[in-house]
Design an enzyme around this catalytic site. Sequence first.
Site, PDB file in Angstrom:
ATOM      1  N   GLY A  81     -11.576   3.785   4.862  1.00  0.00           N
ATOM      2  CA  GLY A  81     -12.878   3.120   5.000  1.00  0.00           C
ATOM      3  C   GLY A  81     -13.424   3.138   6.417  1.00  0.00           C
ATOM      4  O   GLY A  81     -14.641   3.104   6.618  1.00  0.00           O
ATOM      5  N   SER A  82     -12.527   3.209   7.420  1.00  0.00           N
ATOM      6  CA  SER A  82     -12.995   3.209   8.817  1.00  0.00           C
ATOM      7  C   SER A  82     -13.899   4.397   9.114  1.00  0.00           C
ATOM      8  O   SER A  82     -14.782   4.305   9.967  1.00  0.00           O
ATOM      9  CB  SER A  82     -11.803   3.243   9.789  1.00  0.00           C
TER      10      SER A  82
ATOM     11  N   ASP B  71       0.828  -1.212   0.000  1.00  0.00           N
ATOM     12  CA  ASP B  71       0.000   0.000   0.000  1.00  0.00           C
ATOM     13  C   ASP B  71       0.864   1.264   0.000  1.00  0.00           C
ATOM     14  O   ASP B  71       1.888   1.320   0.680  1.00  0.00           O
ATOM     15  CB  ASP B  71      -0.896  -0.027   1.247  1.00  0.00           C
ATOM     16  N   HIS B  72       0.438   2.262  -0.753  1.00  0.00           N
ATOM     17  CA  HIS B  72       1.113   3.568  -0.788  1.00  0.00           C
ATOM     18  C   HIS B  72       2.605   3.476  -1.095  1.00  0.00           C
ATOM     19  O   HIS B  72       3.429   4.065  -0.376  1.00  0.00           O
ATOM     20  CB  HIS B  72       0.904   4.341   0.530  1.00  0.00           C
TER      21      HIS B  72
ATOM     22  N   HIS C  17      -9.853   4.605   0.208  1.00  0.00           N
ATOM     23  CA  HIS C  17      -8.990   4.561   1.394  1.00  0.00           C
ATOM     24  C   HIS C  17      -9.756   5.276   2.512  1.00  0.00           C
ATOM     25  O   HIS C  17     -10.683   6.038   2.247  1.00  0.00           O
ATOM     26  CB  HIS C  17      -7.661   5.272   1.121  1.00  0.00           C
TER      27      HIS C  17
ATOM     28  N   THR D  80      -7.948   1.810  10.754  1.00  0.00           N
ATOM     29  CA  THR D  80      -8.142   2.395  12.079  1.00  0.00           C
ATOM     30  C   THR D  80      -9.114   1.584  12.934  1.00  0.00           C
ATOM     31  O   THR D  80      -8.843   1.312  14.114  1.00  0.00           O
ATOM     32  CB  THR D  80      -8.644   3.852  11.922  1.00  0.00           C
TER      33      THR D  80
HETATM   34 ZN   LIG Z   1      -4.412   5.011   2.034  1.00  0.00          ZN
END
Ligand SMILES: [Zn+2]
Length: 282
Positions: A208-209, A86-87, A206, A232
Site C-alpha cells: 500500500g505504501s 502476515d504471509h 499489499h 514502508t
Molecule cells: Zn505482503
Amino acid sequence: MPAVSITRMLADTNAAPLGERRAVAGVVVLGWEDARAYVDAAEEVGCPLILQAGPGARAHMPVNLIGPMMRHLADAASVPVAVHFDHGKALDECIAGLEHGFTSIMYDGSLLPVDENIATSCKIAEAARSANASFEGEVGVVGYTDGAASHGTSVEEVARYDAAVEPDALAISIGNVHLQQEKAATIDRELLTEIEARTTAPLVLHGGSGIANIDRRWLAANSRVAKFNIGTELRMAFGKSLRDGLAAEPDQFDRNRILQATMDPVKATAIDVLRGLWEPSA
Ligand SMILES: [Zn+2]
C-alpha cells in the site's frame, strides 16, 4: 474492547454504498514503540486497525512474544483492533500464530499452482475459523522492489479460489508492489473490475505504501478493496525520526529515550494514512 478478527471489520466497510466506502489499514509492526503509536493513532482517528506481524518481525521476535504483545494492545484499545499474522507459509506456523493471540491469519500460497494453494488454504482457513479467527489468502504474486517480480492475478484462478476457500479477505496483484519507497504503483482498475465481478471476498492490496494517496482514497471509496497493507511508509517515518533524534542528542545512550523519540512522528504518519483510508471523501 477485546481484540477482534478482520471478518466483520472488512465486511462492514464493504456493506456501504459505492462512493461512500472506507478501508482499513494493516500496519506493519516491528516492535513495541511502533505498535503503541499505531494504536494511539487509530484511537485518535476513531477507526478500526489491523496490527500485523510479518516474517521479518517474527524472525526478530519469537511469535509467542510478539503475538501477546500486539494482543495486549488490541484488547486494551478503545477502537476495534485485529492482530494479524502476515504471509504465513505453512500450516504449522499458522497454527502457532493461532495459539499465540493472533485473531487473523494470512496464508500466502501465491507461488504455488492454484490447486495446491486452494488445498492448503482450506486447511488453514478451517483452523482459523475453529479458533474464531479470520483467514486471508492470496492469488497472484505481489512482487518486491528489487526482488521477486509480480505476477498479476488471473481472473479464472481467483474466481476458483474464492469459491473454494471463501476467504475472509483476498489479496490480489493488480500493479501493487511490496517495499516501494515512492508512490510508483500503477493500479490496473480494469483487472480489478474483472476480479470484483468474479469474487465476493473483501479484497486486500499489499504494498500500500507504493500506491498514491489519491488512488488509495479512490479505491477505498469506490471498490471492494477493504484492506491496504502499509509498512514502508511507516518504517521510513520511524527511520527518519530515529536519525533526527540521535543527531539532536548525540550523547544520548538510553535505549528507551532514543526509541520514545520515534513514537510521536510515527503516530503522526499513521494518522495521515488512517484518515486517507477511513475518511476517503473528506
Ligand atoms: Zn505482503
